[in-house]
Scaffold this motif. Structure first.
Motif, mmCIF file in Angstrom:
data_model
loop_
_atom_site.group_PDB
_atom_site.id
_atom_site.type_symbol
_atom_site.label_atom_id
_atom_site.label_comp_id
_atom_site.label_asym_id
_atom_site.label_seq_id
_atom_site.Cartn_x
_atom_site.Cartn_y
_atom_site.Cartn_z
ATOM 1 N N THR A 193 0.804 -1.227 0.000
ATOM 2 C CA THR A 193 0.000 0.000 0.000
ATOM 3 C C THR A 193 0.837 1.279 0.000
ATOM 4 O O THR A 193 0.297 2.357 -0.247
ATOM 5 N N SER A 200 -5.406 2.469 5.053
ATOM 6 C CA SER A 200 -4.940 2.042 3.720
ATOM 7 C C SER A 200 -4.850 0.515 3.646
ATOM 8 O O SER A 200 -5.088 -0.075 2.594
ATOM 9 N N HIS A 202 -6.961 -1.415 5.084
ATOM 10 C CA HIS A 202 -8.359 -1.840 4.912
ATOM 11 C C HIS A 202 -8.760 -1.854 3.436
ATOM 12 O O HIS A 202 -9.630 -2.641 3.044
ATOM 13 N N ASP A 203 -8.157 -0.976 2.639
ATOM 14 C CA ASP A 203 -8.523 -0.877 1.215
ATOM 15 C C ASP A 203 -7.660 -1.752 0.310
ATOM 16 O O ASP A 203 -7.873 -1.790 -0.899
ATOM 17 N N HIS A 494 -18.043 -3.186 5.320
ATOM 18 C CA HIS A 494 -16.687 -3.286 4.757
ATOM 19 C C HIS A 494 -16.278 -4.747 4.584
ATOM 20 O O HIS A 494 -15.701 -5.126 3.557
ATOM 21 N N LYS A 499 -12.089 -8.472 -0.878
ATOM 22 C CA LYS A 499 -10.841 -7.742 -1.119
ATOM 23 C C LYS A 499 -9.876 -8.547 -2.000
ATOM 24 O O LYS A 499 -8.685 -8.265 -2.069
#
Length: 503
Positions: A193, A200, A202-203, A494, A499
């Motif tokens: 990341t 960040s 988490h994304d 979320h 992901k």
């Protein structure tokens, strides 16, 4: 967000108890023990009062981070001093600051040697724990997470029982070795990341094999801290050897950081792996609830019984956190797990305080050395009855709310999960009330019990405060649920989004 006047509130909540701890150390040796106690009490009360605006000024209409602070720390590595709390972490910062006040009072007359060092260790640990709950940078979290081990290691090793050195080393090695893998996971995620920001992470989109490895790293770190079966064996030893204050903080706060780690890191960062491993996590949690409940039944040491009870109750927490229906977490179960964490903080601290009150008079924790205590200590017996009922999950006490919500959530996912989880209400009543009966009811067993005097003003104050919290939370849990509700909904939304990297 937070209000402008609270710009640096989290820094104050973290560093005020640490500074207070250093001031306590500066009071000197045991010839000035009285001054050390008063400085510690003032420092802990001030730190708790500083934490209250986190609750009272918290906006519970959205689930984002509030009271945020951001400053560069190690700029070459893009590591920041980044703090913030949401509805999940805020409650534990306040709970930790609250517990520290009680711990200082609990050790007021009991600790007679190295008083300043004892009080300072708790104050410094309180600040470090607040830092772990408030950190929004992974390395900052790791630093606080590891640093809090040192004061607890000293508390058990210096002021503990006969096997204190063994217990403290076992506690330190178990928790340290697991968390080294967490650091490796953080470094890997930062390479993906370009940042150590938890948001960040988490994304980040990760391949399934990578998610599995990251989950295993997180699991080995946080499962030991909870502790989950079968990596729970350090906890009974640590509790039995720790002084009363050490047991109170260990049960009320430090175990919660492991469960918090699953919520803040594992579930949002690697949701696909969490979904994949959810059946295994549920199985391990149910083993803790059922098997450890049975283990608690055969204990002869009161502290060891309550320690095993803690493992069983924390099994409820991890059960609620991994209750998936499809790709969706169950909102009842997750909120129930969080409520159970807060409730267990009050109830376990109260149970260990009650055992400490008796130990200070008889200098034994063995159930067989007691009997008929209620004849000599009726006020104490009333308090301990309330806390025993809360530990068994009686309605109208805080112990019922979280367990009830997790069972309700489990029913929606799988009836047999709920059935097995609900057995804790039977086992909890069995081991808690059996201990209560043997220790407090019947004829006065011996001369040691005959000489026992009822609670003094200091002990009454501690037990009364905990009783108010146990009853208050049991009768009006909405005061806690409303703060966490939107943060939990955000987490669930979320986690429901895959992901996995696009192929």
């Amino acid at each position: 967000m937070g209000l402008t006047m609270f710009t640096n509130l989290l820094s104050l909540v973290i560093w005020a108890p640490i500074v207070a701890g250093l001031l306590v150390l500066a009071t000197g040796g045991d010839q000035r023990a009285g001054l050390a106690r008063w400085v510690a009490l003032v420092g802990s009360v001030a730190s708790f009062l500083l934490s209250l605006p986190l609750y009272t000024s918290f906006t519970d209409l959205h689930g984002g981070m509030q009271f945020e602070e951001m400053r560069p720390w190690i700029e070459a590595l893009n590591i920041n001093y980044h703090l913030g709390v949401d509805g999940i972490s805020m409650l534990f910062v306040v709970l930790n600051s609250f517990t520290t006040v009680l711990v200082v009072l609990a050790g007021w007359q009991v600790i007679e040697k190295r008083v300043a060092q004892y009080m300072a260790a708790f104050l410094i640990m309180s600040g470090l724990i607040n830092g772990a709950f408030a950190a929004l940078d992974a390395i900052l979290f790791y630093v606080f997470f590891e640093a809090m081990l040192i004061p607890m290691y000293l508390i058990i090793g210096v002021w503990g029982g006969p096997r204190r050195v063994y217990a403290s080393i076992k506690f330190f090695l178990y928790t340290l070795l697991g968390s080294l893998l967490m650091l490796v996971a953080f470094i890997y995620l930062s390479r993906q990341t370009g940042s150590f920001e938890i948001a960040s992470f988490h994304d980040a989109r990760l391949a399934m094999n990578v998610q599995v490895m990251v989950f295993i790293a997180f699991f080995l770190s946080f499962a030991v801290k909870v502790p989950m079966w079968p990596v729970h064996t350090w906890l009974p030893d640590a509790h039995v050897e720790a002084p009363t204050g050490g047991s109170m903080v260990l049960a009320a706060i430090t175990l919660k950081i492991g469960a918090y780690g699953f919520l803040r890191f594992a579930l949002p960062i690697v949701p696909d792996a969490c979904h994949y491993f959810a059946p295994a996590m549920v199985a391990l949690s149910l083993v803790a609830v059922v098997y450890i409940g049975l283990v608690a039944l055969v204990q002869t040491d009161m502290k060891k019984l309550v320690a095993y009870s803690s493992i069983s109750h924390m099994g409820f927490v991890t059960l609620g956190m991994f209750m998936f229906s499809g790709t969706q977490l169950n909102a009842w179960a997750v909120e129930g797990a969080l409520i159970q964490m807060v409730s267990h903080g009050f109830v376990s601290a109260a149970m260990f305080m009650c055992i400490g009150v008796m130990y200070d008079r008889v200098h034994s924790r063995n159930i067989a050395d007691y009997g008929g205590v209620a004849n000599k200590m009726p006020i104490f017996a009333s308090f301990m009855m309330l806390f025993s009922m809360a530990n068994a999950g009686l309605p109208a006490t805080s112990g019922f709310v979280g367990e009830g919500m997790v069972v309700l959530g489990a029913v929606q996912v799988n009836f047999w999960y709920a059935f097995l989880a609900a057995t804790t209400l039977i086992f909890g009543a069995a081991y808690t009330l059996w201990m209560y009966k043997r220790v407090l009811f019947g004829e006065v067993a011996n001369s040691h019990v005959a000489d026992m005097k009822d609670v003094n003003k200091r002990e009454f104050l501690i037990l009364a405060i905990l009783a108010l919290m146990v009853l208050g939370m049991g009768l009006y849990p909405q005061a806690f649920i409303s703060k966490m509700h939107f943060s939990v909904n955000d987490l669930i939304a979320h986690v429901a989004q895959s992901k996995l990297v696009d192929h």
